[in-house]
Design a protein around this motif. Structure first.
Motif, PDB file in Angstrom:
ATOM      1  N   LEU A  14       0.829  -1.207   0.000  1.00  0.00           N
ATOM      2  CA  LEU A  14       0.000   0.000   0.000  1.00  0.00           C
ATOM      3  C   LEU A  14       0.865   1.259   0.000  1.00  0.00           C
ATOM      4  O   LEU A  14       0.568   2.230  -0.704  1.00  0.00           O
ATOM      5  N   GLU A  15       1.937   1.259   0.783  1.00  0.00           N
ATOM      6  CA  GLU A  15       2.833   2.419   0.830  1.00  0.00           C
ATOM      7  C   GLU A  15       3.522   2.639  -0.516  1.00  0.00           C
ATOM      8  O   GLU A  15       3.708   3.780  -0.941  1.00  0.00           O
ATOM      9  N   ILE A  16       3.889   1.566  -1.183  1.00  0.00           N
ATOM     10  CA  ILE A  16       4.507   1.674  -2.501  1.00  0.00           C
ATOM     11  C   ILE A  16       3.502   2.252  -3.499  1.00  0.00           C
ATOM     12  O   ILE A  16       3.828   3.166  -4.270  1.00  0.00           O
ATOM     13  N   ARG A  17       2.275   1.775  -3.462  1.00  0.00           N
ATOM     14  CA  ARG A  17       1.241   2.314  -4.357  1.00  0.00           C
ATOM     15  C   ARG A  17       0.963   3.790  -4.061  1.00  0.00           C
ATOM     16  O   ARG A  17       0.701   4.575  -4.970  1.00  0.00           O
ATOM     17  N   GLU A  18       1.028   4.161  -2.796  1.00  0.00           N
ATOM     18  CA  GLU A  18       0.833   5.567  -2.408  1.00  0.00           C
ATOM     19  C   GLU A  18       1.941   6.432  -3.003  1.00  0.00           C
ATOM     20  O   GLU A  18       1.684   7.531  -3.493  1.00  0.00           O
ATOM     21  N   ALA A  19       3.177   5.951  -2.976  1.00  0.00           N
ATOM     22  CA  ALA A  19       4.287   6.705  -3.572  1.00  0.00           C
ATOM     23  C   ALA A  19       4.090   6.850  -5.080  1.00  0.00           C
ATOM     24  O   ALA A  19       4.330   7.930  -5.635  1.00  0.00           O
ATOM     25  N   LEU A  20       3.621   5.802  -5.743  1.00  0.00           N
ATOM     26  CA  LEU A  20       3.343   5.881  -7.179  1.00  0.00           C
ATOM     27  C   LEU A  20       2.255   6.916  -7.463  1.00  0.00           C
ATOM     28  O   LEU A  20       2.355   7.690  -8.422  1.00  0.00           O
ATOM     29  N   ALA A  21       1.236   6.957  -6.619  1.00  0.00           N
ATOM     30  CA  ALA A  21       0.151   7.932  -6.802  1.00  0.00           C
ATOM     31  C   ALA A  21       0.651   9.359  -6.565  1.00  0.00           C
ATOM     32  O   ALA A  21       0.252  10.288  -7.279  1.00  0.00           O
ATOM     33  N   ARG A  22       1.534   9.556  -5.571  1.00  0.00           N
ATOM     34  CA  ARG A  22       2.109  10.890  -5.331  1.00  0.00           C
ATOM     35  C   ARG A  22       2.891  11.368  -6.543  1.00  0.00           C
ATOM     36  O   ARG A  22       2.806  12.532  -6.940  1.00  0.00           O
ATOM     37  N   TYR A  23       3.653  10.461  -7.119  1.00  0.00           N
ATOM     38  CA  TYR A  23       4.419  10.811  -8.313  1.00  0.00           C
ATOM     39  C   TYR A  23       3.478  11.291  -9.423  1.00  0.00           C
ATOM     40  O   TYR A  23       3.672  12.361  -9.992  1.00  0.00           O
ATOM     41  N   ALA A  24       2.455  10.486  -9.736  1.00  0.00           N
ATOM     42  CA  ALA A  24       1.535  10.825 -10.822  1.00  0.00           C
ATOM     43  C   ALA A  24       0.816  12.144 -10.540  1.00  0.00           C
ATOM     44  O   ALA A  24       0.697  12.996 -11.422  1.00  0.00           O
ATOM     45  N   ARG A  25       0.357  12.327  -9.321  1.00  0.00           N
ATOM     46  CA  ARG A  25      -0.325  13.567  -8.957  1.00  0.00           C
ATOM     47  C   ARG A  25       0.615  14.761  -9.090  1.00  0.00           C
ATOM     48  O   ARG A  25       0.232  15.819  -9.594  1.00  0.00           O
ATOM     49  N   GLY A  26       1.851  14.591  -8.654  1.00  0.00           N
ATOM     50  CA  GLY A  26       2.834  15.676  -8.754  1.00  0.00           C
ATOM     51  C   GLY A  26       3.078  16.102 -10.188  1.00  0.00           C
ATOM     52  O   GLY A  26       3.139  17.291 -10.498  1.00  0.00           O
ATOM     53  N   ILE A  27       3.203  15.134 -11.080  1.00  0.00           N
ATOM     54  CA  ILE A  27       3.412  15.459 -12.497  1.00  0.00           C
ATOM     55  C   ILE A  27       2.167  16.140 -13.067  1.00  0.00           C
ATOM     56  O   ILE A  27       2.254  17.178 -13.724  1.00  0.00           O
ATOM     57  N   ASP A  28       1.009  15.573 -12.785  1.00  0.00           N
ATOM     58  CA  ASP A  28      -0.230  16.094 -13.377  1.00  0.00           C
ATOM     59  C   ASP A  28      -0.610  17.477 -12.866  1.00  0.00           C
ATOM     60  O   ASP A  28      -1.175  18.278 -13.602  1.00  0.00           O
ATOM     61  N   ARG A  29      -0.313  17.763 -11.639  1.00  0.00           N
ATOM     62  CA  ARG A  29      -0.641  19.070 -11.062  1.00  0.00           C
ATOM     63  C   ARG A  29       0.524  20.047 -11.198  1.00  0.00           C
ATOM     64  O   ARG A  29       0.482  21.145 -10.683  1.00  0.00           O
ATOM     65  N   TYR A  30       1.589  19.621 -11.872  1.00  0.00           N
ATOM     66  CA  TYR A  30       2.787  20.443 -12.074  1.00  0.00           C
ATOM     67  C   TYR A  30       3.369  20.858 -10.718  1.00  0.00           C
ATOM     68  O   TYR A  30       3.788  21.976 -10.501  1.00  0.00           O
ATOM     69  N   ASP A  31       3.369  19.904  -9.792  1.00  0.00           N
ATOM     70  CA  ASP A  31       3.886  20.071  -8.440  1.00  0.00           C
ATOM     71  C   ASP A  31       5.100  19.145  -8.323  1.00  0.00           C
ATOM     72  O   ASP A  31       5.010  18.032  -7.821  1.00  0.00           O
ATOM     73  N   ILE A  32       6.218  19.602  -8.839  1.00  0.00           N
ATOM     74  CA  ILE A  32       7.395  18.743  -8.968  1.00  0.00           C
ATOM     75  C   ILE A  32       7.943  18.326  -7.602  1.00  0.00           C
ATOM     76  O   ILE A  32       8.468  17.223  -7.461  1.00  0.00           O
ATOM     77  N   GLU A  33       7.785  19.161  -6.592  1.00  0.00           N
ATOM     78  CA  GLU A  33       8.230  18.756  -5.251  1.00  0.00           C
ATOM     79  C   GLU A  33       7.438  17.538  -4.775  1.00  0.00           C
ATOM     80  O   GLU A  33       7.987  16.661  -4.115  1.00  0.00           O
ATOM     81  N   LEU A  34       6.159  17.475  -5.102  1.00  0.00           N
ATOM     82  CA  LEU A  34       5.355  16.303  -4.746  1.00  0.00           C
ATOM     83  C   LEU A  34       5.847  15.082  -5.524  1.00  0.00           C
ATOM     84  O   LEU A  34       5.985  13.996  -4.953  1.00  0.00           O
ATOM     85  N   ALA A  35       6.123  15.245  -6.811  1.00  0.00           N
ATOM     86  CA  ALA A  35       6.658  14.128  -7.597  1.00  0.00           C
ATOM     87  C   ALA A  35       7.989  13.644  -7.011  1.00  0.00           C
ATOM     88  O   ALA A  35       8.215  12.443  -6.883  1.00  0.00           O
ATOM     89  N   LYS A  36       8.833  14.586  -6.618  1.00  0.00           N
ATOM     90  CA  LYS A  36      10.134  14.220  -6.025  1.00  0.00           C
ATOM     91  C   LYS A  36       9.972  13.461  -4.716  1.00  0.00           C
ATOM     92  O   LYS A  36      10.838  12.662  -4.348  1.00  0.00           O
ATOM     93  N   SER A  37       8.867  13.685  -4.009  1.00  0.00           N
ATOM     94  CA  SER A  37       8.676  13.023  -2.715  1.00  0.00           C
ATOM     95  C   SER A  37       8.530  11.508  -2.857  1.00  0.00           C
ATOM     96  O   SER A  37       8.614  10.780  -1.869  1.00  0.00           O
ATOM     97  N   ALA A  38       8.338  11.017  -4.072  1.00  0.00           N
ATOM     98  CA  ALA A  38       8.253   9.577  -4.312  1.00  0.00           C
ATOM     99  C   ALA A  38       9.634   8.938  -4.435  1.00  0.00           C
ATOM    100  O   ALA A  38       9.752   7.717  -4.450  1.00  0.00           O
TER     101      ALA A  38
END
Length: 166
Positions: A14-38
Motif C-alpha cells: 500500500l505504501e509503494i502504491r501511495e508513492a506511485l500515486a504521489r508521483y503521478a499527482r505531482g506530475i499532473d498538477r505540475y507540483d514537482i516537489e510532490l513528484a520528487k517526494s516519491a
C-alpha cells in the motif's frame, strides 16, 4: 485472519502504491516537489532523454512540462515483489499530454520498472526506468459538455488541493 508477516506485506505494498500515486499527482498538477517526494534523494531515473539523479531529472521534466496545457498519468496494473527492505515493482501506465495550442493529444502506454527501498520506515523509489510500449497522437475534439464541469488546473489552484494535504 492472516499472520503479522502478511499484514506487513500488505502495508508495504500500500505504501509503494501511495508513492506511485504521489508521483503521478505531482506530475499532473505540475507540483514537482510532490513528484520528487516519491524518490529517495540519491535515486536514479532513466526517463526517455533524461537520465541521472531522479531529483535532477524531475527538474528537467518540470522545464519540459512547462509547455503542456493538460496532462494525466494513470497507474494501472502494479506487480510488487518484496524482498526485505527492497521491492521490485512493475507498474503499467497511461499518460495523456496536451501541448499548449495543439490540435492533438499525445498518448503513451508503458511501464515504470522500479526498485523501491524502505529507509527510515518510508518506501520510495531508488531506481526507475520508464519503458514506453505504445504511443499515438489522435486529434482533439471538444466535448459538448465540457463547460458544465469544474476544470482541473496544473497548479495549487486545482480543486484537489482544497481537501488533500499534499
Amino acid at each position: 485472519m492472516g499472520s503479522p508477516g502478511n499484514l506487513e506485506e500488505v502495508l508495504a505494498k500500500l505504501e509503494i502504491r501511495e508513492a506511485l500515486a504521489r508521483y503521478a499527482r505531482g506530475i499532473d498538477r505540475y507540483d514537482i516537489e510532490l513528484a520528487k517526494s516519491a524518490y529517495h534523494p540519491d535515486a536514479t531515473d532513466e526517463h526517455g532523454p533524461y537520465r541521472g539523479n531522479a531529483h535532477e531529472v524531475m527538474d528537467r521534466v518540470e522545464r519540459g512540462m512547462a509547455g503542456i496545457e493538460a496532462c494525466q498519468h494513470q497507474i494501472l496494473n502494479t506487480l510488487i515483489e518484496l524482498d526485505g527492505e527492497r521491492a521490485n515493482v512493475e507498474s503499467y501506465f497511461f499518460s495523456l499530454h496536451v501541448p499548449k495550442g495543439s490540435k492533438v493529444e499525445e498518448h503513451s502506454y508503458g511501464r515504470y520498472i522500479d526498485v523501491f527501498e524502505r529507509r527510515d520506515g518510508e518506501w520510495k523509489i531508488l531506481d526507475r526506468r520508464v519503458v514506453v510500449d505504445i504511443t499515438s497522437c489522435p486529434p482533439r475534439a471538444p466535448w459538448k459538455y465540457e463547460d458544465r464541469f469544474s476544470r482541473g488546473t496544473r497548479d495549487r489552484q486545482d480543486p484537489s488541493y482544497g481537501i488533500l494535504r499534499r
